[in-house]
Design a protein around this motif. Structure first.
Motif, PDB file in Angstrom:
ATOM      1  N   ALA A  14       0.837  -1.205   0.000  1.00  0.00           N
ATOM      2  CA  ALA A  14       0.000   0.000   0.000  1.00  0.00           C
ATOM      3  C   ALA A  14       0.874   1.258   0.000  1.00  0.00           C
ATOM      4  CB  ALA A  14      -0.918   0.001   1.216  1.00  0.00           C
ATOM      5  N   ALA A  15       1.938   1.245   0.795  1.00  0.00           N
ATOM      6  CA  ALA A  15       2.852   2.392   0.857  1.00  0.00           C
ATOM      7  C   ALA A  15       3.560   2.586  -0.477  1.00  0.00           C
ATOM      8  CB  ALA A  15       3.868   2.199   1.977  1.00  0.00           C
ATOM      9  N   LEU A  16       3.950   1.495  -1.110  1.00  0.00           N
ATOM     10  CA  LEU A  16       4.610   1.564  -2.415  1.00  0.00           C
ATOM     11  C   LEU A  16       3.671   2.163  -3.457  1.00  0.00           C
ATOM     12  CD1 LEU A  16       7.071   0.895  -4.151  1.00  0.00           C
ATOM     13  CD2 LEU A  16       6.163  -1.410  -4.430  1.00  0.00           C
ATOM     14  N   SER A  32       1.306   1.536   6.986  1.00  0.00           N
ATOM     15  CA  SER A  32       1.619   1.982   5.629  1.00  0.00           C
ATOM     16  C   SER A  32       1.803   3.495   5.571  1.00  0.00           C
ATOM     17  CB  SER A  32       0.550   1.526   4.635  1.00  0.00           C
ATOM     18  OG  SER A  32      -0.722   1.979   5.011  1.00  0.00           O
ATOM     19  N   LYS A  33       1.098   4.218   6.428  1.00  0.00           N
ATOM     20  CA  LYS A  33       1.225   5.680   6.496  1.00  0.00           C
ATOM     21  C   LYS A  33       2.633   6.073   6.953  1.00  0.00           C
ATOM     22  CE  LYS A  33      -2.397   8.549   7.553  1.00  0.00           C
ATOM     23  NZ  LYS A  33      -3.461   9.078   8.393  1.00  0.00           N
ATOM     24  N   GLN A  34       3.180   5.324   7.886  1.00  0.00           N
ATOM     25  CA  GLN A  34       4.540   5.589   8.373  1.00  0.00           C
ATOM     26  C   GLN A  34       5.587   5.118   7.366  1.00  0.00           C
ATOM     27  OE1 GLN A  34       4.324   3.442  12.044  1.00  0.00           O
ATOM     28  NE2 GLN A  34       3.614   5.227  13.196  1.00  0.00           N
ATOM     29  N   ASP A  37       6.648   7.457   4.280  1.00  0.00           N
ATOM     30  CA  ASP A  37       7.545   8.579   4.553  1.00  0.00           C
ATOM     31  C   ASP A  37       8.939   8.142   4.992  1.00  0.00           C
ATOM     32  OD1 ASP A  37       5.630  10.536   3.940  1.00  0.00           O
ATOM     33  OD2 ASP A  37       4.780  10.406   5.958  1.00  0.00           O
ATOM     34  N   SER A  38       9.044   6.973   5.608  1.00  0.00           N
ATOM     35  CA  SER A  38      10.318   6.577   6.202  1.00  0.00           C
ATOM     36  C   SER A  38      11.141   5.609   5.351  1.00  0.00           C
ATOM     37  CB  SER A  38      10.088   5.956   7.580  1.00  0.00           C
ATOM     38  OG  SER A  38       9.350   4.757   7.448  1.00  0.00           O
ATOM     39  N   MET A  39      10.559   5.055   4.284  1.00  0.00           N
ATOM     40  CA  MET A  39      11.271   4.068   3.475  1.00  0.00           C
ATOM     41  C   MET A  39      11.364   4.519   2.028  1.00  0.00           C
ATOM     42  SD  MET A  39       9.541   0.586   5.034  1.00  0.00           S
ATOM     43  CE  MET A  39      10.661  -0.605   4.327  1.00  0.00           C
ATOM     44  N   SER A  40      12.434   4.110   1.356  1.00  0.00           N
ATOM     45  CA  SER A  40      12.603   4.428  -0.062  1.00  0.00           C
ATOM     46  C   SER A  40      11.739   3.486  -0.898  1.00  0.00           C
ATOM     47  CB  SER A  40      14.062   4.282  -0.472  1.00  0.00           C
ATOM     48  OG  SER A  40      14.427   2.913  -0.494  1.00  0.00           O
ATOM     49  N   GLU A  41      11.564   3.817  -2.164  1.00  0.00           N
ATOM     50  CA  GLU A  41      10.780   2.963  -3.050  1.00  0.00           C
ATOM     51  C   GLU A  41      11.421   1.582  -3.172  1.00  0.00           C
ATOM     52  OE1 GLU A  41       9.110   2.979  -7.626  1.00  0.00           O
ATOM     53  OE2 GLU A  41       9.470   4.901  -6.639  1.00  0.00           O
ATOM     54  N   LYS A  42      12.739   1.525  -3.232  1.00  0.00           N
ATOM     55  CA  LYS A  42      13.461   0.251  -3.327  1.00  0.00           C
ATOM     56  C   LYS A  42      13.236  -0.597  -2.065  1.00  0.00           C
ATOM     57  CE  LYS A  42      16.609  -2.728  -4.746  1.00  0.00           C
ATOM     58  NZ  LYS A  42      15.995  -4.022  -4.881  1.00  0.00           N
TER      59      LYS A  42
END
Length: 60
Positions: A14-16, A32-34, A37-42
């Protein structure tokens, strides 16, 4: 690093989707909301990929 549970995998997916612009960020909830913002797409790709077979519903 792949997700340890189905719930983590779904949240990363969902975040991706939001990071790529396919889903509005306002639709995200919980982890997923967190993650968006905190993780890269990779990182999100690595977390979301792989089979759910044999994984618990939630990490314990």
């Amino acid at each position: 690093m792949p997700a340890k549970s189905k719930a983590q995998q779904k949240a990363a997916g969902a975040a991706l989707s939001a990071k790529r612009g396919d889903t509005p960020k306002s639709k995200l909830k919980g982890a997923s909301k967190q993650m968006v913002d905190s993780m890269s797409e990779k990182q999100l790709e690595d977390f979301a990929k792989g089979s759910t077979k044999g994984k618990p519903e939630h990490a314990g």
